[in-house]
Design a protein around this motif. Structure first.
Motif, mmCIF file in Angstrom:
data_model
loop_
_atom_site.group_PDB
_atom_site.id
_atom_site.type_symbol
_atom_site.label_atom_id
_atom_site.label_comp_id
_atom_site.label_asym_id
_atom_site.label_seq_id
_atom_site.Cartn_x
_atom_site.Cartn_y
_atom_site.Cartn_z
ATOM 1 N N THR A 1 81.759 35.802 68.582
ATOM 2 C CA THR A 1 81.130 36.219 67.321
ATOM 3 C C THR A 1 81.927 35.655 66.154
ATOM 4 O OG1 THR A 1 82.416 38.263 67.129
ATOM 5 C CG2 THR A 1 80.327 38.390 68.362
ATOM 6 N N LYS A 2 81.263 35.625 64.999
ATOM 7 C CA LYS A 2 81.897 35.105 63.787
ATOM 8 C C LYS A 2 83.096 35.965 63.390
ATOM 9 C CE LYS A 2 80.860 33.786 59.066
ATOM 10 N NZ LYS A 2 79.874 33.648 58.016
ATOM 11 N N ASP A 3 82.961 37.278 63.509
ATOM 12 C CA ASP A 3 84.062 38.176 63.141
ATOM 13 C C ASP A 3 85.293 37.937 64.028
ATOM 14 O OD1 ASP A 3 82.644 39.383 61.111
ATOM 15 O OD2 ASP A 3 81.848 40.978 62.410
ATOM 16 N N GLU A 4 85.066 37.845 65.345
ATOM 17 C CA GLU A 4 86.195 37.588 66.263
ATOM 18 C C GLU A 4 86.895 36.283 65.916
ATOM 19 O OE1 GLU A 4 85.091 39.437 70.640
ATOM 20 O OE2 GLU A 4 84.188 37.525 70.081
ATOM 21 N N CYS A 5 86.102 35.285 65.593
ATOM 22 C CA CYS A 5 86.655 33.958 65.300
ATOM 23 C C CYS A 5 87.466 33.981 64.006
ATOM 24 C CB CYS A 5 85.494 32.958 65.188
ATOM 25 S SG CYS A 5 86.038 31.282 64.791
ATOM 26 N N GLU A 6 86.900 34.523 62.941
ATOM 27 C CA GLU A 6 87.568 34.478 61.640
ATOM 28 C C GLU A 6 88.790 35.398 61.593
ATOM 29 O OE1 GLU A 6 84.350 35.140 58.908
ATOM 30 O OE2 GLU A 6 83.766 33.028 58.973
ATOM 31 N N THR A 7 88.776 36.523 62.326
ATOM 32 C CA THR A 7 89.953 37.396 62.333
ATOM 33 C C THR A 7 91.126 36.761 63.082
ATOM 34 O OG1 THR A 7 89.096 38.573 64.248
ATOM 35 C CG2 THR A 7 88.692 39.561 62.094
ATOM 36 N N SER A 8 90.847 35.777 63.941
ATOM 37 C CA SER A 8 91.936 35.103 64.659
ATOM 38 C C SER A 8 92.453 33.885 63.895
ATOM 39 C CB SER A 8 91.464 34.678 66.059
ATOM 40 O OG SER A 8 90.463 33.691 65.957
ATOM 41 N N GLY A 9 91.935 33.654 62.674
ATOM 42 C CA GLY A 9 92.442 32.567 61.844
ATOM 43 C C GLY A 9 91.742 31.234 62.126
ATOM 44 N N ARG A 10 90.584 31.290 62.733
ATOM 45 C CA ARG A 10 89.825 30.068 63.020
ATOM 46 C C ARG A 10 88.563 30.041 62.174
ATOM 47 N NH1 ARG A 10 91.904 32.028 68.079
ATOM 48 N NH2 ARG A 10 93.479 30.600 68.818
ATOM 49 N N GLU A 11 87.784 28.961 62.256
ATOM 50 C CA GLU A 11 86.585 28.801 61.435
ATOM 51 C C GLU A 11 85.336 28.805 62.307
ATOM 52 O OE1 GLU A 11 84.706 25.295 58.694
ATOM 53 O OE2 GLU A 11 86.877 25.619 58.544
ATOM 54 N N TRP A 12 84.314 29.541 61.843
ATOM 55 C CA TRP A 12 83.025 29.614 62.559
ATOM 56 C C TRP A 12 82.122 28.505 62.023
ATOM 57 C CZ3 TRP A 12 81.629 32.227 66.740
ATOM 58 C CH2 TRP A 12 80.279 32.330 67.064
ATOM 59 N N ARG A 13 81.706 27.533 62.891
ATOM 60 C CA ARG A 13 80.855 26.416 62.479
ATOM 61 C C ARG A 13 79.766 26.213 63.508
ATOM 62 N NH1 ARG A 13 83.365 21.172 60.048
ATOM 63 N NH2 ARG A 13 82.511 21.773 58.048
ATOM 64 N N GLU A 14 78.520 26.209 63.052
ATOM 65 C CA GLU A 14 77.345 25.919 63.877
ATOM 66 C C GLU A 14 77.325 26.755 65.166
ATOM 67 O OE1 GLU A 14 77.174 21.709 64.503
ATOM 68 O OE2 GLU A 14 77.367 21.275 62.376
ATOM 69 N N GLY A 15 77.655 28.040 65.048
ATOM 70 C CA GLY A 15 77.583 28.962 66.180
ATOM 71 C C GLY A 15 78.762 28.866 67.143
ATOM 72 N N GLU A 16 79.850 28.189 66.747
ATOM 73 C CA GLU A 16 81.023 28.065 67.607
ATOM 74 C C GLU A 16 82.279 28.330 66.795
ATOM 75 O OE1 GLU A 16 79.810 24.757 70.919
ATOM 76 O OE2 GLU A 16 80.433 23.981 68.961
ATOM 77 N N CYS A 17 83.296 28.806 67.481
ATOM 78 C CA CYS A 17 84.584 29.073 66.849
ATOM 79 C C CYS A 17 85.454 27.816 66.991
ATOM 80 C CB CYS A 17 85.258 30.273 67.518
ATOM 81 S SG CYS A 17 86.796 30.770 66.720
ATOM 82 N N VAL A 18 85.854 27.233 65.850
ATOM 83 C CA VAL A 18 86.589 25.967 65.865
ATOM 84 C C VAL A 18 88.021 26.213 65.402
ATOM 85 C CG1 VAL A 18 86.680 23.615 64.953
ATOM 86 C CG2 VAL A 18 84.465 24.698 65.375
#
Length: 163
Positions: A138-155
């Motif tokens: 999810t976007k929240d899981e991705c952004e809270t770990s310091g990564r970026e959410w792009r096109e439905g994936e955590c980058v």
């Protein structure tokens, strides 16, 4: 090589044969049969090989023996062919094992060389390489770990191949 039986004289051979036969059979043999027996006993102990070297090698735990025989081939053609087939099968198995081992070592060496080339390119100029993190859904899981959410994936833009 001489043995006891080949060193026996004619008289001793006759006595050797007749003493070992039961009494009721001794008289039933013809002169021709006794002659054949004598001839058979003269061949006992003689090796049909031109070279016949046998020795025992003692070791503290166990003894081993060594035999070297050489002479004219007297086996049937079928038996010689079977022995040659068995030798060829063993040789092919050993050869394929050697080639297979060589391929494994060659491929492992190539894969190691490939990794070192990637590392050289990596160290030549790039500081990081973006990659998709597979365990952030999810976007929240991705952004809270310091990564970026792009096109439905955590980058992750700070991924290092040395990780």
């Amino acid at each position: 090589m001489s043995s006891l039986k080949t060193d026996l004289s004619e008289r001793e051979r006759n006595r050797f044969i007749t003493e070992r036969l039961p009494a009721h059979l001794r008289s039933s043999f013809t002169d021709e049969q006794l002659s054949a027996l004598r001839q058979a006993f003269t061949l006992i102990g003689r090796s049909p090989h031109r070279i016949d070297c046998r020795m025992s090698i003692p070791f503290p735990i166990r003894s081993f023996y060594f035999v070297l025989l050489a002479g004219p081939e007297r086996r049937s053609k079928e038996r010689v062919a079977a022995a040659q087939r068995a030798f060829l099968i063993r040789a092919m198995v050993l050869l394929s094992m050697a080639v297979g081992s060589g391929l494994v070592f060659a491929l492992s060496g190539l894969s190691g060389a490939g990794n070192s080339q990637v590392r050289r390119v990596w160290h030549a100029g790039q500081q990081s390489h973006p990659t998709v993190v597979p365990f952030k859904y999810t976007k929240d899981e991705c952004e809270t770990s310091g990564r970026e959410w792009r096109e439905g994936e955590c980058v992750d833009y700070e991924h290092s191949p040395d990780f």
